[in-house]
Structure formats: C-alpha cells, structure tokens
Design a protein around this motif. Structure first.
Motif, PDB file in Angstrom:
ATOM      1  N   GLY A 236     -34.316 -20.078 -36.936  1.00 14.24           N
ATOM      2  CA  GLY A 236     -34.534 -21.158 -36.278  1.00 14.24           C
ATOM      3  C   GLY A 236     -35.185 -22.341 -36.965  1.00 14.24           C
ATOM      4  N   ALA A 237     -36.219 -21.967 -37.721  1.00 16.37           N
ATOM      5  CA  ALA A 237     -36.836 -23.034 -38.440  1.00 16.37           C
ATOM      6  C   ALA A 237     -35.803 -23.787 -39.250  1.00 16.37           C
ATOM      7  N   HIS A 238     -35.121 -22.909 -39.702  1.00 18.81           N
ATOM      8  CA  HIS A 238     -33.853 -23.801 -40.743  1.00 18.81           C
ATOM      9  C   HIS A 238     -32.979 -24.818 -39.845  1.00 18.81           C
ATOM     10  N   PHE A 239     -32.487 -24.449 -38.780  1.00 10.58           N
ATOM     11  CA  PHE A 239     -31.791 -25.222 -37.904  1.00 10.58           C
ATOM     12  C   PHE A 239     -32.704 -26.180 -37.077  1.00 10.58           C
ATOM     13  N   HIS A 240     -34.095 -26.366 -37.346  1.00  8.53           N
ATOM     14  CA  HIS A 240     -35.026 -27.074 -36.498  1.00  8.53           C
ATOM     15  C   HIS A 240     -34.489 -27.076 -35.087  1.00  8.53           C
ATOM     16  N   ALA A 241     -34.342 -25.863 -34.683  1.00  7.74           N
ATOM     17  CA  ALA A 241     -34.210 -25.508 -33.328  1.00  7.74           C
ATOM     18  C   ALA A 241     -35.521 -25.441 -32.530  1.00  7.74           C
ATOM     19  N   ALA A 242     -35.261 -25.814 -31.307  1.00  3.38           N
ATOM     20  CA  ALA A 242     -36.430 -25.860 -30.212  1.00  3.38           C
ATOM     21  C   ALA A 242     -36.583 -24.387 -29.913  1.00  3.38           C
ATOM     22  N   LEU A 243     -35.513 -23.664 -29.731  1.00  2.00           N
ATOM     23  CA  LEU A 243     -35.718 -22.247 -29.269  1.00  2.00           C
ATOM     24  C   LEU A 243     -34.626 -21.366 -30.064  1.00  2.00           C
ATOM     25  N   SER A 244     -35.173 -20.061 -30.062  1.00  2.00           N
ATOM     26  CA  SER A 244     -34.270 -19.180 -30.842  1.00  2.00           C
ATOM     27  C   SER A 244     -34.112 -17.854 -29.834  1.00  2.00           C
ATOM     28  N   VAL A 245     -32.857 -17.262 -29.611  1.00  2.00           N
ATOM     29  CA  VAL A 245     -32.717 -16.012 -29.130  1.00  2.00           C
ATOM     30  C   VAL A 245     -32.130 -14.960 -29.992  1.00  2.00           C
ATOM     31  N   MET A 246     -32.707 -14.104 -30.029  1.00  2.00           N
ATOM     32  CA  MET A 246     -32.195 -12.782 -30.909  1.00  2.00           C
ATOM     33  C   MET A 246     -31.712 -11.797 -30.023  1.00  2.00           C
ATOM     34  N   LEU A 247     -30.582 -11.479 -30.095  1.00  2.00           N
ATOM     35  CA  LEU A 247     -29.756 -10.488 -29.564  1.00  2.00           C
ATOM     36  C   LEU A 247     -29.609  -9.221 -30.336  1.00  2.00           C
TER      37      LEU A 247
ATOM     38  N   GLY B  44     -29.941  -4.622 -30.965  1.00  2.00           N
ATOM     39  CA  GLY B  44     -30.055  -3.562 -30.577  1.00  2.00           C
ATOM     40  C   GLY B  44     -31.301  -2.896 -30.332  1.00  2.00           C
ATOM     41  N   GLU B  45     -31.438  -2.279 -29.280  1.00  2.00           N
ATOM     42  CA  GLU B  45     -32.855  -1.641 -29.033  1.00  2.00           C
ATOM     43  C   GLU B  45     -33.008  -0.398 -29.446  1.00  2.00           C
ATOM     44  N   ARG B  46     -34.105   0.344 -29.762  1.00  2.00           N
ATOM     45  CA  ARG B  46     -34.288   1.901 -30.221  1.00  2.00           C
ATOM     46  C   ARG B  46     -33.472   2.534 -29.018  1.00  2.00           C
ATOM     47  N   PRO B  47     -32.694   3.451 -29.629  1.00  2.00           N
ATOM     48  CA  PRO B  47     -31.898   4.341 -28.401  1.00  2.00           C
ATOM     49  C   PRO B  47     -32.638   5.246 -28.026  1.00  2.00           C
ATOM     50  N   GLY B  48     -32.362   5.591 -26.800  1.00  2.00           N
ATOM     51  CA  GLY B  48     -33.083   6.836 -26.221  1.00  2.00           C
ATOM     52  C   GLY B  48     -32.343   7.881 -25.749  1.00  2.00           C
ATOM     53  N   LEU B  49     -32.711   9.013 -25.379  1.00  2.00           N
ATOM     54  CA  LEU B  49     -31.869   9.967 -24.927  1.00  2.00           C
ATOM     55  C   LEU B  49     -31.143   9.731 -23.614  1.00  2.00           C
ATOM     56  N   SER B  50     -31.369   8.777 -23.064  1.00  2.00           N
ATOM     57  CA  SER B  50     -30.359   8.424 -21.832  1.00  2.00           C
ATOM     58  C   SER B  50     -29.429   7.046 -22.183  1.00  2.00           C
ATOM     59  N   ALA B  51     -29.878   6.366 -23.125  1.00  2.00           N
ATOM     60  CA  ALA B  51     -29.209   5.136 -23.381  1.00  2.00           C
ATOM     61  C   ALA B  51     -29.339   4.960 -25.060  1.00  2.00           C
ATOM     62  N   SER B  52     -27.912   4.910 -25.623  1.00  2.00           N
ATOM     63  CA  SER B  52     -28.067   4.546 -27.212  1.00  2.00           C
ATOM     64  C   SER B  52     -27.502   3.157 -27.037  1.00  2.00           C
ATOM     65  N   ASP B  53     -27.006   2.468 -25.944  1.00  2.00           N
ATOM     66  CA  ASP B  53     -26.086   1.238 -26.057  1.00  2.00           C
ATOM     67  C   ASP B  53     -26.925  -0.111 -25.452  1.00  2.00           C
ATOM     68  N   SER B  54     -28.567   0.053 -25.406  1.00  2.00           N
ATOM     69  CA  SER B  54     -29.206  -1.021 -24.887  1.00  2.00           C
ATOM     70  C   SER B  54     -29.518  -2.313 -25.626  1.00  2.00           C
ATOM     71  N   LEU B  55     -29.347  -3.313 -25.400  1.00  2.95           N
ATOM     72  CA  LEU B  55     -29.495  -4.622 -26.098  1.00  2.95           C
ATOM     73  C   LEU B  55     -30.712  -5.260 -25.553  1.00  2.95           C
ATOM     74  N   GLY B  56     -31.325  -5.729 -26.401  1.00  3.14           N
ATOM     75  CA  GLY B  56     -32.624  -6.780 -26.014  1.00  3.14           C
ATOM     76  C   GLY B  56     -32.311  -8.162 -26.437  1.00  3.14           C
ATOM     77  N   ALA B  57     -32.851  -9.060 -25.869  1.00  2.00           N
ATOM     78  CA  ALA B  57     -32.668 -10.564 -25.955  1.00  2.00           C
ATOM     79  C   ALA B  57     -34.163 -11.061 -26.227  1.00  2.00           C
ATOM     80  N   TYR B  58     -34.583 -11.676 -27.244  1.00  4.83           N
ATOM     81  CA  TYR B  58     -36.046 -12.088 -27.661  1.00  4.83           C
ATOM     82  C   TYR B  58     -35.939 -13.559 -27.774  1.00  4.83           C
ATOM     83  N   LEU B  59     -36.652 -14.373 -26.901  1.00  7.73           N
ATOM     84  CA  LEU B  59     -36.704 -15.745 -26.669  1.00  7.73           C
ATOM     85  C   LEU B  59     -38.094 -16.417 -27.451  1.00  7.73           C
ATOM     86  N   THR B  60     -37.984 -17.198 -28.258  1.00  9.70           N
ATOM     87  CA  THR B  60     -39.202 -17.832 -29.151  1.00  9.70           C
ATOM     88  C   THR B  60     -39.112 -19.237 -28.955  1.00  9.70           C
ATOM     89  N   TYR B  61     -39.899 -20.021 -28.319  1.00 12.69           N
ATOM     90  CA  TYR B  61     -40.154 -21.599 -28.673  1.00 12.69           C
ATOM     91  C   TYR B  61     -40.502 -21.773 -29.800  1.00 12.69           C
TER      92      TYR B  61
END
Length: 253
Positions: free
Chosen positions: A157-168, A170-187
């Motif tokens: 984000g700093a490289h692109f002089h972006a006001a915001l970044s979004v990281m999509l 893969g989250e740590r798998p659990g025994l009920s879900a191995s396909d869970s995605l997380g989105a992390y937003l940073t100003y």
C-alpha cells in the motif's frame, strides 16, 4: 452399540462437531472418518501453493480490468513461511511492483495466507463483488502474493501511495472449514501498522459470509474509512444495517 445422541437435533444449527454419538467408548466409525477427512483437508489447505493459472483465469472471467502483479514475501519456501511468520510480512528483496503512477484510493492484495484453498474458491469472487460498489475509485494494480501475511499489504500500500489497502487472505483452516477467506482493511497502510488499526471481514465462503455480501461489507467499510480517515477499533461495522430494505440476510443460506 449406542443409539443416536439425544442432542443430535442441534446439528442442523451448527457445523461444529457436537452430538456425534458413540460406539462403546469411541466415536462411531463414520464420524471418526469424517473427522480424519476434515483434518486432512485442513492440512492440505495450509500446505497448498497458489495456482496462478487458475487465479488469472478467474480474474479474466470476472472481467476485472486491473493490471496484475505477482510477488513473493521474504519467506523463500512454504516451510520457512510456516516456521517464521515475520518473513511473510515483508516483500522479498527482488520483488517487483508496477510504478506507482500517482496516488490511489485503494490497493487490493490477494495472499495465500494459511489456506490457498480459500483463495482459489473465494478471493476473485469477493474482489469482483467489492469493485462493483467502488465506482469512481482509483484502484491500484492488483497484487497476488505468495507466502503472505496480512501486514504484507502495508508495504504494498505504501508503494502505491494508496489511501487504503485490502488484503484478501486465506484464514487458518479449522476442522469445520478449510475454505475461509478473510479481508483486512487498513487506512494509510505503511510498515509498522498494528492489528488494532485494521478492520477484518472474516469467514468469507459459501457456507459462511457469501462473497457477494462480503463485497458489499468491504466496500461499505472502505467508504466509511475514507470518510472518517481511519480504520481499526474506531471504525464500527454497521454495513448490514445499511442494506436496502434494512436488516441482515441469513448468512450461508
């Protein structure tokens, strides 16, 4: 042999492993095999590599008209990534990103994290659903990162002089879900940002928060972050209350 567990009716309300019953002092064979299969899926998700051909095909099919860059973190191998999390937070010395070409409103990063499976199944759909709510925004080139941790988006984000970044990612798998995605937003992403300065939209998957609704939530948070000039604990997620018609839909339905 024991009969069905008296609480088995509760299983229709949760994917958690409850009311499995027993045979003597052990689990029934079917439930034991199901547990072992879930454990194997979780391990496979953690160790799987990103399929770049698959992702590029999905990006083209979704009509996402962004330049795509591919980078690696400082972790040279999957083993090194799992052994030393800090290496996943910084770009490799030879990583190449496109020229910044001025300031951007947002940069999206797709990172394998701890489940490439989640990325393959949900990342592009979530990105496409988010972008359709960001008309008029200046979006930086899309970055796909190998051996990535959440904080890698700060440097990008700093490289692109972006006001915001979004990281999509893969989250740590659990025994009920191995396909869970997380989105992390940073100003104002930059190296050194703390987790308290981010917002997270988690459990993005067909059986959890579906990508279409996740895209709406992410876009809503981005707009609020730009308006308030912050993310993190001070940015409250009221996205579902703002849905047309009011009220939140049933997730995973």
């Amino acid at each position: 042999m024991s009969g069905p567990d008296r609480w088995s009716f509760l299983r229709e309300f949760t994917a958690a492993r409850i009311a499995l019953g027993r045979t003597g002092n052990a689990l029934p064979t079917a439930n034991l095999l199901d547990f072992q299969m879930a454990h194997a899926r979780a391990r496979d998700a953690v160790h799987a590599a990103l399929d770049m051909d698959l992702l590029r095909g999905q990006i083209a099919d979704a009509g996402i008209g962004l330049e795509v860059a591919e980078v690696n973190s400082e972790a040279p191998t999957r083993h090194a990534y799992l052994q030393d999390p800090s290496k996943g937070r910084h770009l490799a010395a030879d990583a190449e990103l496109p020229e910044a070409a001025g300031e951007h409103d947002v940069v999206f990063v797709i990172g394998d994290g701890l489940s490439a499976t989640a990325v393959h199944e949900n990342a592009v759909a979530t990105l496409a659903a988010t972008l359709k709510h960001l008309e008029g925004w200046k979006v930086a080139p899309l970055v796909i990162a190998h051996q990535a941790r959440v904080a890698l988006a700060d440097e990008i984000g700093a490289h692109f002089h972006a006001a915001l970044s979004v990281m999509l990612i893969g989250e740590r798998p659990g025994l009920s879900a191995s396909d869970s995605l997380g989105a992390y937003l940073t100003y104002e992403p930059k190296p050194g940002r703390q987790n308290a300065e981010r917002n997270c939209v988690s459990n993005i998957r067909p059986a959890g928060l579906k990508p279409e609704l996740a895209g709406y939530k992410i876009a809503w948070l981005l707009k609020e972050a730009r308006r308030l000039k912050l993310t993190g604990v001070k940015l409250k997620d009221d996205a579902l209350e703002a849905l047309p018609g009011g009220g939140a839909p049933v997730l995973g339905s």
